[in-house]
Design a protein around this motif. Structure first.
Motif, PDB file in Angstrom:
ATOM      1  N   GLU A  35     -23.847 -14.172 -43.428  1.00 18.14           N
ATOM      2  CA  GLU A  35     -24.502 -14.454 -42.353  1.00 18.14           C
ATOM      3  C   GLU A  35     -25.236 -12.867 -41.756  1.00 18.14           C
ATOM      4  O   GLU A  35     -26.217 -12.861 -41.327  1.00 18.14           O
ATOM      5  CB  GLU A  35     -23.806 -14.991 -41.269  1.00 18.14           C
ATOM      6  CG  GLU A  35     -23.510 -16.409 -41.522  1.00 18.14           C
ATOM      7  CD  GLU A  35     -22.530 -17.007 -40.611  1.00 18.14           C
ATOM      8  OE1 GLU A  35     -22.480 -18.323 -40.592  1.00 18.14           O
ATOM      9  OE2 GLU A  35     -21.983 -16.323 -39.649  1.00 18.14           O
ATOM     10  N   GLY A  36     -24.178 -11.961 -41.957  1.00 20.53           N
ATOM     11  CA  GLY A  36     -24.605 -10.666 -41.473  1.00 20.53           C
ATOM     12  C   GLY A  36     -25.684  -9.948 -42.088  1.00 20.53           C
ATOM     13  O   GLY A  36     -26.625  -9.595 -41.641  1.00 20.53           O
ATOM     14  N   ARG A  37     -25.839 -10.371 -43.503  1.00 12.76           N
ATOM     15  CA  ARG A  37     -27.150  -9.808 -44.372  1.00 12.76           C
ATOM     16  C   ARG A  37     -27.944 -10.410 -44.091  1.00 12.76           C
ATOM     17  O   ARG A  37     -29.172 -10.038 -44.012  1.00 12.76           O
ATOM     18  CB  ARG A  37     -26.598  -9.912 -45.897  1.00 12.76           C
ATOM     19  CG  ARG A  37     -25.472  -9.001 -46.302  1.00 12.76           C
ATOM     20  CD  ARG A  37     -25.758  -7.523 -46.140  1.00 12.76           C
ATOM     21  NE  ARG A  37     -27.173  -7.242 -46.711  1.00 12.76           N
ATOM     22  CZ  ARG A  37     -27.715  -6.072 -46.557  1.00 12.76           C
ATOM     23  NH1 ARG A  37     -27.360  -5.189 -45.535  1.00 12.76           N
ATOM     24  NH2 ARG A  37     -28.720  -5.772 -47.585  1.00 12.76           N
ATOM     25  N   ALA A  38     -27.987 -11.624 -43.624  1.00 14.67           N
ATOM     26  CA  ALA A  38     -29.174 -12.572 -43.325  1.00 14.67           C
ATOM     27  C   ALA A  38     -29.780 -11.987 -42.067  1.00 14.67           C
ATOM     28  O   ALA A  38     -30.975 -11.918 -41.960  1.00 14.67           O
ATOM     29  CB  ALA A  38     -28.654 -13.963 -43.383  1.00 14.67           C
ATOM     30  N   GLY A  95     -34.064  -8.563 -38.874  1.00 15.42           N
ATOM     31  CA  GLY A  95     -34.298  -7.429 -38.031  1.00 15.42           C
ATOM     32  C   GLY A  95     -33.203  -7.473 -36.914  1.00 15.42           C
ATOM     33  O   GLY A  95     -33.325  -6.954 -35.862  1.00 15.42           O
ATOM     34  N   SER A  96     -32.542  -8.631 -37.201  1.00 19.39           N
ATOM     35  CA  SER A  96     -31.531  -8.704 -35.947  1.00 19.39           C
ATOM     36  C   SER A  96     -30.301  -7.934 -36.046  1.00 19.39           C
ATOM     37  O   SER A  96     -29.179  -8.397 -36.343  1.00 19.39           O
ATOM     38  CB  SER A  96     -31.033 -10.396 -35.713  1.00 19.39           C
ATOM     39  OG  SER A  96     -32.045 -10.672 -35.536  1.00 19.39           O
ATOM     40  N   GLY A 150     -26.153  -8.768 -36.811  1.00 21.39           N
ATOM     41  CA  GLY A 150     -25.818  -8.525 -38.187  1.00 21.39           C
ATOM     42  C   GLY A 150     -24.656  -7.640 -38.274  1.00 21.39           C
ATOM     43  O   GLY A 150     -23.709  -7.707 -39.075  1.00 21.39           O
ATOM     44  N   CYS A 151     -24.408  -6.574 -37.478  1.00 22.58           N
ATOM     45  CA  CYS A 151     -23.580  -5.363 -37.602  1.00 22.58           C
ATOM     46  C   CYS A 151     -22.261  -5.935 -37.258  1.00 22.58           C
ATOM     47  O   CYS A 151     -21.133  -5.879 -37.916  1.00 22.58           O
ATOM     48  CB  CYS A 151     -24.035  -4.235 -36.876  1.00 22.58           C
ATOM     49  SG  CYS A 151     -25.483  -3.380 -37.515  1.00 22.58           S
ATOM     50  N   SER A 152     -22.383  -6.827 -36.097  1.00 21.82           N
ATOM     51  CA  SER A 152     -21.127  -7.674 -35.565  1.00 21.82           C
ATOM     52  C   SER A 152     -20.527  -8.449 -36.607  1.00 21.82           C
ATOM     53  O   SER A 152     -19.300  -8.675 -36.835  1.00 21.82           O
ATOM     54  CB  SER A 152     -21.449  -8.157 -34.446  1.00 21.82           C
ATOM     55  OG  SER A 152     -22.189  -9.353 -34.521  1.00 21.82           O
ATOM     56  N   LYS A 153     -21.236  -9.251 -37.414  1.00 19.93           N
ATOM     57  CA  LYS A 153     -20.888 -10.002 -38.547  1.00 19.93           C
ATOM     58  C   LYS A 153     -20.223  -9.251 -39.459  1.00 19.93           C
ATOM     59  O   LYS A 153     -19.186  -9.933 -40.053  1.00 19.93           O
ATOM     60  CB  LYS A 153     -21.889 -10.763 -38.839  1.00 19.93           C
ATOM     61  CG  LYS A 153     -22.607 -11.956 -37.992  1.00 19.93           C
ATOM     62  CD  LYS A 153     -21.813 -13.213 -37.870  1.00 19.93           C
ATOM     63  CE  LYS A 153     -22.666 -14.268 -36.961  1.00 19.93           C
ATOM     64  NZ  LYS A 153     -21.895 -15.442 -36.823  1.00 19.93           N
ATOM     65  N   LEU A 154     -20.815  -8.227 -39.841  1.00 17.53           N
ATOM     66  CA  LEU A 154     -20.267  -7.316 -41.256  1.00 17.53           C
ATOM     67  C   LEU A 154     -18.946  -6.892 -40.619  1.00 17.53           C
ATOM     68  O   LEU A 154     -18.050  -6.679 -41.473  1.00 17.53           O
ATOM     69  CB  LEU A 154     -21.392  -6.589 -41.449  1.00 17.53           C
ATOM     70  CG  LEU A 154     -22.730  -7.078 -42.177  1.00 17.53           C
ATOM     71  CD1 LEU A 154     -23.619  -5.922 -42.295  1.00 17.53           C
ATOM     72  CD2 LEU A 154     -22.304  -7.572 -43.453  1.00 17.53           C
ATOM     73  N   LEU A 155     -18.996  -6.347 -39.635  1.00 22.48           N
ATOM     74  CA  LEU A 155     -17.726  -5.656 -39.054  1.00 22.48           C
ATOM     75  C   LEU A 155     -16.630  -6.642 -39.082  1.00 22.48           C
ATOM     76  O   LEU A 155     -15.515  -6.352 -39.263  1.00 22.48           O
ATOM     77  CB  LEU A 155     -17.842  -5.012 -37.592  1.00 22.48           C
ATOM     78  CG  LEU A 155     -16.636  -4.326 -37.012  1.00 22.48           C
ATOM     79  CD1 LEU A 155     -16.257  -3.278 -37.793  1.00 22.48           C
ATOM     80  CD2 LEU A 155     -17.221  -3.792 -35.640  1.00 22.48           C
ATOM     81  N   ALA A 156     -16.836  -7.898 -38.511  1.00 26.41           N
ATOM     82  CA  ALA A 156     -15.808  -8.966 -38.460  1.00 26.41           C
ATOM     83  C   ALA A 156     -15.348  -9.225 -39.896  1.00 26.41           C
ATOM     84  O   ALA A 156     -14.223  -9.537 -40.048  1.00 26.41           O
ATOM     85  CB  ALA A 156     -16.284 -10.264 -37.651  1.00 26.41           C
ATOM     86  N   ALA A 161     -22.655  -2.075 -46.792  1.00 26.83           N
ATOM     87  CA  ALA A 161     -23.572  -3.001 -46.027  1.00 26.83           C
ATOM     88  C   ALA A 161     -23.481  -2.729 -44.429  1.00 26.83           C
ATOM     89  O   ALA A 161     -24.561  -2.686 -43.998  1.00 26.83           O
ATOM     90  CB  ALA A 161     -23.356  -4.435 -46.268  1.00 26.83           C
ATOM     91  N   LEU A 162     -22.561  -2.519 -43.979  1.00 29.55           N
ATOM     92  CA  LEU A 162     -22.137  -2.134 -42.577  1.00 29.55           C
ATOM     93  C   LEU A 162     -22.780  -0.834 -42.158  1.00 29.55           C
ATOM     94  O   LEU A 162     -23.539  -0.840 -41.184  1.00 29.55           O
ATOM     95  CB  LEU A 162     -20.780  -2.226 -42.096  1.00 29.55           C
ATOM     96  CG  LEU A 162     -20.289  -1.920 -40.546  1.00 29.55           C
ATOM     97  CD1 LEU A 162     -21.030  -2.838 -39.856  1.00 29.55           C
ATOM     98  CD2 LEU A 162     -18.831  -1.976 -40.456  1.00 29.55           C
ATOM     99  N   ALA A 163     -22.856   0.090 -42.962  1.00 32.29           N
ATOM    100  CA  ALA A 163     -23.426   1.476 -42.607  1.00 32.29           C
ATOM    101  C   ALA A 163     -24.642   1.194 -42.759  1.00 32.29           C
ATOM    102  O   ALA A 163     -25.367   2.155 -41.892  1.00 32.29           O
ATOM    103  CB  ALA A 163     -22.815   2.431 -43.628  1.00 32.29           C
ATOM    104  N   ASP A 164     -25.214   0.666 -43.920  1.00 27.91           N
ATOM    105  CA  ASP A 164     -26.837   0.274 -43.709  1.00 27.91           C
ATOM    106  C   ASP A 164     -27.223  -0.363 -42.506  1.00 27.91           C
ATOM    107  O   ASP A 164     -28.282   0.070 -42.126  1.00 27.91           O
ATOM    108  CB  ASP A 164     -27.210  -0.620 -45.154  1.00 27.91           C
ATOM    109  CG  ASP A 164     -28.663  -0.637 -45.303  1.00 27.91           C
ATOM    110  OD1 ASP A 164     -29.130   0.320 -45.381  1.00 27.91           O
ATOM    111  OD2 ASP A 164     -28.857  -1.827 -45.451  1.00 27.91           O
ATOM    112  N   CYS A 165     -26.478  -1.165 -42.273  1.00 29.53           N
ATOM    113  CA  CYS A 165     -26.990  -2.128 -40.682  1.00 29.53           C
ATOM    114  C   CYS A 165     -26.938  -1.159 -39.802  1.00 29.53           C
ATOM    115  O   CYS A 165     -27.921  -0.962 -38.956  1.00 29.53           O
ATOM    116  CB  CYS A 165     -26.202  -3.045 -40.672  1.00 29.53           C
ATOM    117  SG  CYS A 165     -26.471  -3.948 -39.118  1.00 29.53           S
ATOM    118  N   TYR A 166     -26.009  -0.291 -39.506  1.00 26.63           N
ATOM    119  CA  TYR A 166     -25.895   0.813 -38.465  1.00 26.63           C
ATOM    120  C   TYR A 166     -26.969   1.706 -38.581  1.00 26.63           C
ATOM    121  O   TYR A 166     -27.692   2.057 -37.194  1.00 26.63           O
ATOM    122  CB  TYR A 166     -24.586   1.533 -38.439  1.00 26.63           C
ATOM    123  CG  TYR A 166     -23.386   0.913 -38.095  1.00 26.63           C
ATOM    124  CD1 TYR A 166     -23.645  -0.140 -37.013  1.00 26.63           C
ATOM    125  CD2 TYR A 166     -22.056   0.985 -38.623  1.00 26.63           C
ATOM    126  CE1 TYR A 166     -22.444  -0.626 -36.510  1.00 26.63           C
ATOM    127  CE2 TYR A 166     -21.040   0.355 -38.243  1.00 26.63           C
ATOM    128  CZ  TYR A 166     -20.999  -0.590 -37.064  1.00 26.63           C
ATOM    129  OH  TYR A 166     -19.950  -1.143 -36.724  1.00 26.63           O
TER     130      TYR A 166
END
Length: 339
Positions: A41-44, A49-50, A54-60, A73-78
């Motif tokens: 879900e986070g990657r989606a 562009g959300s 997305g970052c909150s999903k990846l962190l969880a 993936a989380l670092a890339d989102c940040y």
């Protein structure tokens, strides 16, 4: 921009490395299942562009089932979200995690991304002069306490608004806000010497009430009574004017239409006599009203002008009574007051 080009180039690599070896054996099967769902879900959301969601999903996902691939993936989102300091720190975490797990590919990629991002970091310096470092002082950035070792160091921070606060026992609290621009460089915030706070005992003292009397006021009750009498006087004068005009009207009608004059009353017809009598009645009422209004005006002025600046214990009794004539022949105004 070099960093953005590296982000785009590394996107495919991060997706290909998304199923990373788990570095901890603690998560349960349910934790891993939930982490996998959150990761997808986070990657989606990132693709849409959300970035914040997305970052909150990846962190969880990372909290449930720590993985080097999830950290990448989380670092890339940040980084895509503009949180450069968070991205840089997470790339470094991913490099260390992958290296510890013996995952050379992820370790190398995370280190490369962190190296590209470091020159782009925005930094914040919080200075606390030696004389300002009073005993028990605590400095916070965005509500998080800072270790004294961080004072004076250029610390990477995410661009945006940051709140700096300082507090110490017996001192007034201090705070300020600073906006860090999304570009390389640094800003400095200086914490001043905190001012002494007022002693609690002084602030707590208050006058002791000795009675239930209301507090003194610069506008006394006697002045209020004076104004009331002034209003009564205006009412009396208005009543006198109304009845005076009515008197003139009746006498004019009796003289012009019914032949009634003061010199030759017998010439009045019956209607003229009645108008003449009514005129006498209204004239009496007008005279009494004018007299009462004038008396109230004089009394009100005296009461108002002789009033003290304040009444410690106001005690006022006022009775105003306008008595209409019982047979429309007299009127009276009664006033009684005590101060």
């Amino acid at each position: 921009m070099r960093v953005k080009r590296s982000v785009a180039a590394a996107g495919a690599l991060i997706l290909s490395l998304s199923v990373a070896p788990r570095v901890l054996a603690d998560p349960t099967a349910e934790d891993r299942a939930a982490a996998d769902v959150l990761f997808r879900e986070g990657r989606a959301f990132v693709k849409q562009g959300s970035y914040a969601l997305g970052c909150s999903k990846l962190l969880a996902s990372q909290k449930l089932d720590p993985m080097a691939g999830t950290l990448l993936a989380l670092a890339d989102c940040y980084e895509l979200d503009g949180a450069t300091a968070s991205a840089w720190a997470t790339f470094n975490d991913a490099e260390a995690t992958a290296r510890k797990a013996g995952d050379g590919r992820r370790s190398k990629e995370a280190g490369r991304r962190a190296g590209l991002l470091e020159p782009q970091l925005s930094r914040l310096v919080i200075e606390v002069a030696p004389e300002a470092r009073v005993e028990g002082i605590e400095v916070r950035r965005n509500a998080r306490p800072l270790d004294a070792a961080m004072f004076g160091s250029a610390i990477p921070v995410d661009p945006g608004e940051h709140t700096i606060e300082a507090a110490a026992p017996g001192k007034k609290a201090w705070s300020t806000k600073v906006v860090v621009e999304p570009k390389p460089g640094q800003k400095t915030v200086r914490v001043p010497l905190l001012e002494d706070a007022p002693a609690p005992g002084r602030a707590a003292r208050a006058p002791v009430a000795t009675s239930a009397a209301p507090p003194a006021s610069s506008w006394s009750a006697q002045r209020t009574v004076g104004l009331v009498l002034g209003g009564v006087s205006l009412a009396g004068i208005a009543v006198g004017a109304v009845f005076g005009l009515e008197t003139l009207s009746k006498m004019s009608e009796a003289r012009n239409q019914h032949g009634c004059t003061n010199d030759d009353p017998p010439r009045c017809d019956a209607e003229g006599v009645k108008l003449h009598q009514d005129a006498n009645t209204t004239a009496n009422i007008s005279n009494v009203a004018f007299a009462a209004g004038g008396a109230a005006l004089v009394t009100g002025l005296v009461v108002f002008l002789t009033a003290p600046s304040s009444d410690a214990v106001p005690s006022t009794v006022l009775e105003v009574r306008l008595e209409p004539p019982a047979r429309a022949v007299a009127a009276g105004l009664s006033l009684r007051g005590s101060f």
